[in-house]
Enzyme design. Structure first.
Site, PDB file in Angstrom:
ATOM      1  N   GLY A  85       0.164  33.634  39.235  1.00  0.00           N
ATOM      2  CA  GLY A  85       0.704  34.946  39.597  1.00  0.00           C
ATOM      3  C   GLY A  85       1.520  35.544  38.477  1.00  0.00           C
ATOM      4  N   GLY A 121      10.844  34.829  32.600  1.00  0.00           N
ATOM      5  CA  GLY A 121      10.390  36.142  33.042  1.00  0.00           C
ATOM      6  C   GLY A 121      10.452  37.218  31.970  1.00  0.00           C
ATOM      7  N   ARG A 179      -8.398  39.400  38.549  1.00  0.00           N
ATOM      8  CA  ARG A 179      -8.827  38.320  37.666  1.00  0.00           C
ATOM      9  C   ARG A 179      -9.747  37.377  38.433  1.00  0.00           C
ATOM     10  NH1 ARG A 179      -4.002  37.894  34.149  1.00  0.00           N
ATOM     11  NH2 ARG A 179      -2.629  39.605  34.739  1.00  0.00           N
ATOM     12  N   ASP A 248      -7.490  32.815  34.899  1.00  0.00           N
ATOM     13  CA  ASP A 248      -6.539  33.876  35.242  1.00  0.00           C
ATOM     14  C   ASP A 248      -6.464  34.936  34.149  1.00  0.00           C
ATOM     15  OD1 ASP A 248      -5.376  31.360  34.148  1.00  0.00           O
ATOM     16  OD2 ASP A 248      -3.651  32.638  33.774  1.00  0.00           O
TER      17      ASP A 248
HETATM   18  P1  AMP Z   1      -0.367  33.705  30.043  1.00  0.00           P
HETATM   19  O1  AMP Z   1      -0.509  32.492  29.185  1.00  0.00           O
HETATM   20  O2  AMP Z   1       0.463  34.799  29.386  1.00  0.00           O
HETATM   21  O3  AMP Z   1      -1.642  34.218  30.548  1.00  0.00           O
HETATM   22  O4  AMP Z   1       0.524  33.263  31.287  1.00  0.00           O
HETATM   23  C1  AMP Z   1       0.144  32.259  32.189  1.00  0.00           C
HETATM   24  C2  AMP Z   1       1.116  32.232  33.356  1.00  0.00           C
HETATM   25  O5  AMP Z   1       2.439  31.951  32.908  1.00  0.00           O
HETATM   26  C3  AMP Z   1       1.202  33.522  34.132  1.00  0.00           C
HETATM   27  O6  AMP Z   1       1.385  33.186  35.470  1.00  0.00           O
HETATM   28  C4  AMP Z   1       2.415  34.183  33.547  1.00  0.00           C
HETATM   29  O7  AMP Z   1       2.994  35.116  34.438  1.00  0.00           O
HETATM   30  C5  AMP Z   1       3.331  32.996  33.292  1.00  0.00           C
HETATM   31  N1  AMP Z   1       4.304  33.209  32.211  1.00  0.00           N
HETATM   32  C6  AMP Z   1       4.067  33.306  30.875  1.00  0.00           C
HETATM   33  N2  AMP Z   1       5.226  33.474  30.196  1.00  0.00           N
HETATM   34  C7  AMP Z   1       6.228  33.510  31.102  1.00  0.00           C
HETATM   35  C8  AMP Z   1       7.649  33.648  31.043  1.00  0.00           C
HETATM   36  N3  AMP Z   1       8.294  33.825  29.875  1.00  0.00           N
HETATM   37  N4  AMP Z   1       8.328  33.634  32.202  1.00  0.00           N
HETATM   38  C9  AMP Z   1       7.720  33.463  33.380  1.00  0.00           C
HETATM   39  N5  AMP Z   1       6.391  33.312  33.516  1.00  0.00           N
HETATM   40  C10 AMP Z   1       5.645  33.336  32.395  1.00  0.00           C
HETATM   41 MG    MG Z   2      -2.308  35.538  31.763  1.00  0.00          MG
END
Ligand code: AMP
Ligand code: MG
Length: 476
Positions: A85, A121, A179, A248
């Site tokens: 998510g 976040g 997705r 995702d």
């Molecule tokens: P991504 O690798 O950017 O596709 O992210 C994979 C998952 O990690 C997703 O659920 C993102 O929302 C979460 N995510 C990535 N970076 C952060 C962060 N700094 N804080 C919280 N969630 C994150």
């Molecule tokens: Mg992602």
């Protein structure tokens, strides 16, 4: 006016999101605003300039925004996570552009949500500007992609490996954020009703003409497959490595999404990997078509119950489709290469012509090779030659290639082979300067990548030797 949001996702897909506001930003500042995109989308540039710092940092909300984090699951490097998510993103709402198309407006880096797990976040300025740059490059190159509307700094610092960095939020526009993992979220919970609701929603939003097909869900799967096959063939033609093709990060709209550790390959090597965490090379350049098929198999699994009520028959229908993906991809890739090589019509020997070029060009700069091949169409290969370690194998190839050229090959090749891509050393240089408060190199690079087919000496050369192997990072 504001965006006049019309939030169909929140209205129709209960159980697929959590309503919550972005974090407030203490001292927001707009550092990038995409005026050409704003105009394309029918947004008022003056209003965006006036309100953008607040709206795009999360400090203030457009009056009719109804922010939410979307739920999804996903296979990450092959392992399934049932609850990912939006861990640092908020959908502000959906709006319609003057051509009647529907767009998600999402903030990324806008604060923790119940999906954040260990993350803060937040996002640092460099990586958000990176997504802005690379997605603009993709758009200019004609590749379907989410778009970047703005980047705003928050006035906060975020703690990363290299210290306390300026925090920033990216405002991103997408045809949708559906997705493969959005389907997996409900399928993993055995919630067939919500899988069906999501499939119906996706069809209505992206493929409305398929609602009347004899089997709309099979037709939808075929449409997603066709879009993804075309997309990955385009990536491969450009030497683009996404870097984190988790389920995702695959959008059913066929847009490139989630620019994390992505980069453009310089010297051609099938095993090229940039991501620091991809130690097995799962998402290496040449593996992308295989992962495409793997991810589509995961999507098919979630839709089996909709393909047919009879489980065996559903599996047969899915398998027939999955078995055809490799061939469809190869045909799409060869078609992309015909464009890049300026070939006339189609010939059974084109497949081999492509493969032989690829083996001869091991190590040669991907982008410059094709760019200079356009120049060699007329017979002068003096600019091409220095790119190759061993040019002897090319003599025979060039002769056969010239025999296959279209009459207007040079023009066609110039329109298919960019002079300018976001070169890794140039991207790093621009982001480092931006992080230190100087946006000028970013602006200059952005202008160059927005005209990728216009020769621009300063942005065409590969990284200097001293730049070393390029390493990129996720979740920054
Ligand atoms: P991504 O690798 O950017 O596709 O992210 C994979 C998952 O990690 C997703 O659920 C993102 O929302 C979460 N995510 C990535 N970076 C952060 C962060 N700094 N804080 C919280 N969630 C994150
Ligand atoms: Mg992602």
């Amino acid at each position: 006016m504001t965006f006049r949001f019309d939030n169909s996702w929140l209205r129709e897909l209960q159980g697929s999101f959590l309503r919550l506001p972005p974090d407030p930003a203490p001292a927001p500042q707009l550092v990038a605003l995409n005026l050409p995109l704003a105009l394309e989308l029918g947004l008022d540039p003056a209003l965006l300039r006036a309100e953008g710092a607040g709206w795009f940092s999360g400090a203030t909300l457009p009056s009719d925004a109804d922010p939410a984090a979307l739920a999804y699951a996903g296979h990450q490097f092959g392992g399934f996570s049932p609850s990912l998510g939006d861990g640092r993103a908020h959908l502000l709402g959906e709006f319609l552009s003057p051509d009647g198309r529907r767009w998600d407006l999402q903030l990324k880096g806008s604060g923790r949500t119940p999906f954040s797990r260990g993350g803060d976040g937040k996002a640092a300025l460099g990586p958000m500007l990176r997504e802005y740059l690379i997605s603009e490059a993709m758009a200019a190159l004609g590749v379907p992609t989410t778009r970047s509307l703005a980047v705003a700094t928050t006035g906060e610092r975020v703690q990363r490996e290299d210290g306390a960095l300026p925090g920033a939020v990216l405002a991103r526009v997408a045809a949708s954020h559906i997705r493969v993992g959005s389907f997996q979220f409900h399928a993993a919970r055995g919630d067939a009703a919500r899988v069906k609701a999501l499939a119906d929603y996706a069809i209505a939003r992206h493929d409305p003409e398929l609602a009347a097909a004899p089997n709309p869900y099979l037709a939808f799967f075929d449409a997603v497959t066709a879009r993804q096959v075309r997309l990955i063939a385009q990536w491969m033609g450009l030497g683009f490595v996404h870097g984190v093709m988790n389920t995702d990060n695959m959008a059913i709209s066929g847009e490139t999404i989630d620019y994390g550790p992505c980069a453009f390959m310089e010297g051609y090597a099938p095993g090229t990997v940039f991501s620091s965490i991809d130690r097995q090379g799962r998402y290496a350049y040449a593996n992308q078509p295989l992962i495409l098929a793997w991810n589509l198999a995961r999507l098919a699994e979630t839709l089996l119950g909709l393909f047919d009520l009879d489980a065996d028959r559903a599996v047969d229908l899915a398998n027939a489709r999955l078995g055809a993906i490799a061939g469809a991809y190869r045909a799409a890739f060869v078609q992309v290469m015909r464009g890049k090589l300026g070939l006339r019509g189609e010939d059974a020997a084109d497949d081999a012509l492509v493969d032989e070029l690829l083996s001869a060009m091991a190590g040669a700069d991907w982008t410059l090779t094709f760019y200079r091949l356009a120049g060699a169409a007329g017979g002068d290969d003096s600019r091409l030659r220095p790119l190759f370690d061993d040019f002897t194998a090319m003599a025979d190839w060039l002769q056969r290639w010239r025999g296959r050229l279209a009459p207007d090959a040079a023009e066609r090749m110039q329109a298919a082979n960019p002079a300018v891509i976001p070169r890794n050393h140039r991207v790093e240089e621009a982001l480092a300067a931006a992080t230190a408060g100087d946006m000028a190199p970013f602006e200059a690079l952005l202008a160059a990548i927005r005209a990728p087919f216009t020769p621009n000496e300063a942005y065409m050369l590969p990284a200097p030797q001293g730049f070393g192997a390029y390493v990129t990072y996720c979740g920054t």
